[in-house]
Scaffold this motif. Structure first.
Motif, PDB file in Angstrom:
ATOM      1  N   THR A  26      34.653  13.291  15.200  1.00 56.99           N
ATOM      2  CA  THR A  26      34.581  14.671  16.456  1.00 56.99           C
ATOM      3  C   THR A  26      35.426  15.253  16.273  1.00 56.99           C
ATOM      4  O   THR A  26      35.905  16.543  15.612  1.00 56.99           O
ATOM      5  CB  THR A  26      33.164  15.020  17.447  1.00 56.99           C
ATOM      6  N   LEU A  27      36.546  14.613  16.686  1.00 57.06           N
ATOM      7  CA  LEU A  27      37.918  15.110  17.042  1.00 57.06           C
ATOM      8  C   LEU A  27      38.619  15.284  16.154  1.00 57.06           C
ATOM      9  O   LEU A  27      39.135  16.849  16.100  1.00 57.06           O
ATOM     10  CB  LEU A  27      38.658  14.564  18.277  1.00 57.06           C
ATOM     11  N   VAL A  28      38.379  14.892  15.108  1.00 61.36           N
ATOM     12  CA  VAL A  28      39.466  15.291  14.118  1.00 61.36           C
ATOM     13  C   VAL A  28      38.451  15.995  12.753  1.00 61.36           C
ATOM     14  O   VAL A  28      39.770  17.280  12.612  1.00 61.36           O
ATOM     15  CB  VAL A  28      39.429  13.704  12.537  1.00 61.36           C
ATOM     16  N   ALA A  29      37.467  16.070  13.384  1.00 63.74           N
ATOM     17  CA  ALA A  29      36.908  17.903  12.898  1.00 63.74           C
ATOM     18  C   ALA A  29      36.723  18.959  13.736  1.00 63.74           C
ATOM     19  O   ALA A  29      37.902  20.263  12.823  1.00 63.74           O
ATOM     20  CB  ALA A  29      35.498  17.917  12.245  1.00 63.74           C
ATOM     21  N   ILE A  30      37.467  18.602  14.810  1.00 63.37           N
ATOM     22  CA  ILE A  30      37.612  20.124  16.052  1.00 63.37           C
ATOM     23  C   ILE A  30      39.425  20.404  15.278  1.00 63.37           C
ATOM     24  O   ILE A  30      39.660  21.437  14.785  1.00 63.37           O
ATOM     25  CB  ILE A  30      37.793  19.977  17.353  1.00 63.37           C
ATOM     26  N   TRP A  31      39.924  19.556  14.755  1.00 62.89           N
ATOM     27  CA  TRP A  31      40.972  19.511  14.373  1.00 62.89           C
ATOM     28  C   TRP A  31      42.008  19.856  13.268  1.00 62.89           C
ATOM     29  O   TRP A  31      42.342  21.150  13.162  1.00 62.89           O
ATOM     30  CB  TRP A  31      42.218  18.305  14.442  1.00 62.89           C
ATOM     31  N   LEU A  32      41.177  19.803  11.792  1.00 60.81           N
ATOM     32  CA  LEU A  32      41.062  20.144  10.805  1.00 60.81           C
ATOM     33  C   LEU A  32      40.311  21.679  11.035  1.00 60.81           C
ATOM     34  O   LEU A  32      41.167  22.869   9.784  1.00 60.81           O
ATOM     35  CB  LEU A  32      40.104  19.093   9.884  1.00 60.81           C
ATOM     36  N   ALA A  33      39.655  22.194  11.823  1.00 59.59           N
ATOM     37  CA  ALA A  33      38.391  23.288  11.954  1.00 59.59           C
ATOM     38  C   ALA A  33      39.937  24.272  12.135  1.00 59.59           C
ATOM     39  O   ALA A  33      40.011  26.057  11.750  1.00 59.59           O
ATOM     40  CB  ALA A  33      37.824  24.319  12.375  1.00 59.59           C
ATOM     41  N   TRP A  34      40.967  24.130  13.453  1.00 63.39           N
ATOM     42  CA  TRP A  34      41.905  24.659  13.768  1.00 63.39           C
ATOM     43  C   TRP A  34      42.445  25.154  12.706  1.00 63.39           C
ATOM     44  O   TRP A  34      42.940  25.775  12.854  1.00 63.39           O
ATOM     45  CB  TRP A  34      42.230  24.001  15.462  1.00 63.39           C
ATOM     46  N   GLU A  35      43.313  23.893  12.229  1.00 63.31           N
ATOM     47  CA  GLU A  35      44.775  24.196  11.253  1.00 63.31           C
ATOM     48  C   GLU A  35      44.263  24.922   9.957  1.00 63.31           C
ATOM     49  O   GLU A  35      44.799  25.944   9.293  1.00 63.31           O
ATOM     50  CB  GLU A  35      45.038  22.341  10.782  1.00 63.31           C
ATOM     51  N   THR A  36      42.527  24.275   9.982  1.00 66.53           N
ATOM     52  CA  THR A  36      42.082  25.392   8.869  1.00 66.53           C
ATOM     53  C   THR A  36      42.662  26.737   9.161  1.00 66.53           C
ATOM     54  O   THR A  36      42.805  27.973   7.929  1.00 66.53           O
ATOM     55  CB  THR A  36      40.999  24.747   8.100  1.00 66.53           C
ATOM     56  N   ALA A  37      41.289  27.222  10.207  1.00 62.92           N
ATOM     57  CA  ALA A  37      42.216  28.157  10.653  1.00 62.92           C
ATOM     58  C   ALA A  37      43.121  29.468  10.541  1.00 62.92           C
ATOM     59  O   ALA A  37      43.427  30.045  10.499  1.00 62.92           O
ATOM     60  CB  ALA A  37      40.790  29.241  11.540  1.00 62.92           C
ATOM     61  N   PHE A  38      43.874  28.110  11.284  1.00 60.21           N
ATOM     62  CA  PHE A  38      45.631  28.832  11.577  1.00 60.21           C
ATOM     63  C   PHE A  38      46.234  29.026   9.901  1.00 60.21           C
ATOM     64  O   PHE A  38      46.885  30.148   9.348  1.00 60.21           O
ATOM     65  CB  PHE A  38      46.102  27.578  12.177  1.00 60.21           C
ATOM     66  N   ILE A  39      45.598  28.246   9.030  1.00 66.59           N
ATOM     67  CA  ILE A  39      46.589  28.993   7.710  1.00 66.59           C
ATOM     68  C   ILE A  39      46.015  29.858   6.846  1.00 66.59           C
ATOM     69  O   ILE A  39      46.725  30.513   6.015  1.00 66.59           O
ATOM     70  CB  ILE A  39      46.505  27.191   6.530  1.00 66.59           C
ATOM     71  N   ARG A  40      44.670  29.612   6.489  1.00 62.10           N
ATOM     72  CA  ARG A  40      43.930  31.129   6.235  1.00 62.10           C
ATOM     73  C   ARG A  40      44.380  32.305   6.711  1.00 62.10           C
ATOM     74  O   ARG A  40      44.487  33.335   6.347  1.00 62.10           O
ATOM     75  CB  ARG A  40      42.790  31.103   6.697  1.00 62.10           C
ATOM     76  N   GLU A  41      44.517  32.577   8.343  1.00 62.77           N
ATOM     77  CA  GLU A  41      45.513  34.177   9.163  1.00 62.77           C
ATOM     78  C   GLU A  41      46.814  34.191   8.419  1.00 62.77           C
ATOM     79  O   GLU A  41      46.698  35.176   8.646  1.00 62.77           O
ATOM     80  CB  GLU A  41      45.063  33.664  10.490  1.00 62.77           C
ATOM     81  N   ARG A  42      47.338  32.407   8.594  1.00 67.02           N
ATOM     82  CA  ARG A  42      48.443  33.237   7.859  1.00 67.02           C
ATOM     83  C   ARG A  42      48.622  33.756   6.924  1.00 67.02           C
ATOM     84  O   ARG A  42      49.549  34.669   6.847  1.00 67.02           O
ATOM     85  CB  ARG A  42      48.932  31.760   8.494  1.00 67.02           C
ATOM     86  N   LYS A  43      47.394  32.919   5.779  1.00 66.91           N
ATOM     87  CA  LYS A  43      47.823  33.618   4.614  1.00 66.91           C
ATOM     88  C   LYS A  43      47.320  35.129   4.330  1.00 66.91           C
ATOM     89  O   LYS A  43      47.571  35.719   3.200  1.00 66.91           O
ATOM     90  CB  LYS A  43      46.535  32.841   3.445  1.00 66.91           C
ATOM     91  N   ALA A  44      47.053  35.559   4.852  1.00 66.74           N
ATOM     92  CA  ALA A  44      45.744  37.096   5.253  1.00 66.74           C
ATOM     93  C   ALA A  44      46.980  37.486   5.613  1.00 66.74           C
ATOM     94  O   ALA A  44      47.546  38.750   5.129  1.00 66.74           O
ATOM     95  CB  ALA A  44      44.776  36.726   6.064  1.00 66.74           C
ATOM     96  N   TRP A  45      48.125  37.460   6.643  1.00 59.46           N
ATOM     97  CA  TRP A  45      49.032  38.015   7.195  1.00 59.46           C
ATOM     98  C   TRP A  45      49.876  38.473   6.367  1.00 59.46           C
ATOM     99  O   TRP A  45      50.886  39.216   5.728  1.00 59.46           O
ATOM    100  CB  TRP A  45      49.454  37.149   8.545  1.00 59.46           C
ATOM    101  N   ILE A  46      50.494  36.923   5.743  1.00 58.02           N
ATOM    102  CA  ILE A  46      51.309  36.546   4.600  1.00 58.02           C
ATOM    103  C   ILE A  46      50.650  37.895   2.948  1.00 58.02           C
ATOM    104  O   ILE A  46      51.956  38.490   2.773  1.00 58.02           O
ATOM    105  CB  ILE A  46      51.346  35.711   3.689  1.00 58.02           C
ATOM    106  N   ALA A  47      50.228  38.000   2.782  1.00 59.03           N
ATOM    107  CA  ALA A  47      49.266  39.068   1.829  1.00 59.03           C
ATOM    108  C   ALA A  47      49.730  40.143   1.625  1.00 59.03           C
ATOM    109  O   ALA A  47      49.575  41.216   1.887  1.00 59.03           O
ATOM    110  CB  ALA A  47      48.501  38.244   1.975  1.00 59.03           C
ATOM    111  N   HIS A  48      49.455  40.661   3.589  1.00 59.60           N
ATOM    112  CA  HIS A  48      49.182  42.213   3.754  1.00 59.60           C
ATOM    113  C   HIS A  48      50.496  42.379   4.298  1.00 59.60           C
ATOM    114  O   HIS A  48      50.592  43.665   4.130  1.00 59.60           O
ATOM    115  CB  HIS A  48      48.248  41.879   5.260  1.00 59.60           C
ATOM    116  N   ASN A  49      51.585  41.759   4.396  1.00 58.73           N
ATOM    117  CA  ASN A  49      52.581  41.937   4.580  1.00 58.73           C
ATOM    118  C   ASN A  49      54.037  40.926   4.198  1.00 58.73           C
ATOM    119  O   ASN A  49      54.368  40.903   4.520  1.00 58.73           O
ATOM    120  CB  ASN A  49      53.060  41.905   6.326  1.00 58.73           C
TER     121      ASN A  49
END
Length: 96
Positions: A26-49
């Motif tokens: 459960t802890l690994v899944a929460i951490w993985l979701a956190w990292e994946t959301a961060f990477i997705r947001e970062r990629k979207a920001w980079i694509a926009h700017n």
């Protein structure tokens, strides 16, 4: 005549290990979701700017590094992000 000894009780190690494994998973899944959301947001920001990622040609190249697990999740290293001069402090806080 000797008294019979009580049978030894078996400890339930497997229950403890399975419960720990469930918590760890459960802890690994929460951490993985956190990292994946961060990477997705970062990629979207980079694509926009994309213009903000250009490096100043007069400066020395900077080696960008990211942790190995972020590479596995599909993230890419960015050497630097240029901040436009006309941005306010609120605009800069969104980037950071």
């Amino acid at each position: 005549m000797s008294m019979p000894t009580a049978p030894k009780t078996r400890r339930r190690w497997f229950q403890f290990i399975l419960a720990s494994l469930f918590v760890l998973t459960t802890l690994v899944a929460i951490w993985l979701a956190w990292e994946t959301a961060f990477i997705r947001e970062r990629k979207a920001w980079i694509a926009h700017n994309p213009a903000m990622l250009e490096q100043d040609p007069s400066s020395a190249p900077v080696a960008a590094r990211i942790p190995w697990w972020r590479k596995l999740l599909g993230d890419e290293a960015v050497p630097s992000i240029a901040e436009p001069v006309d941005w306010s402090d609120e605009d800069c806080s969104v980037v950071a």
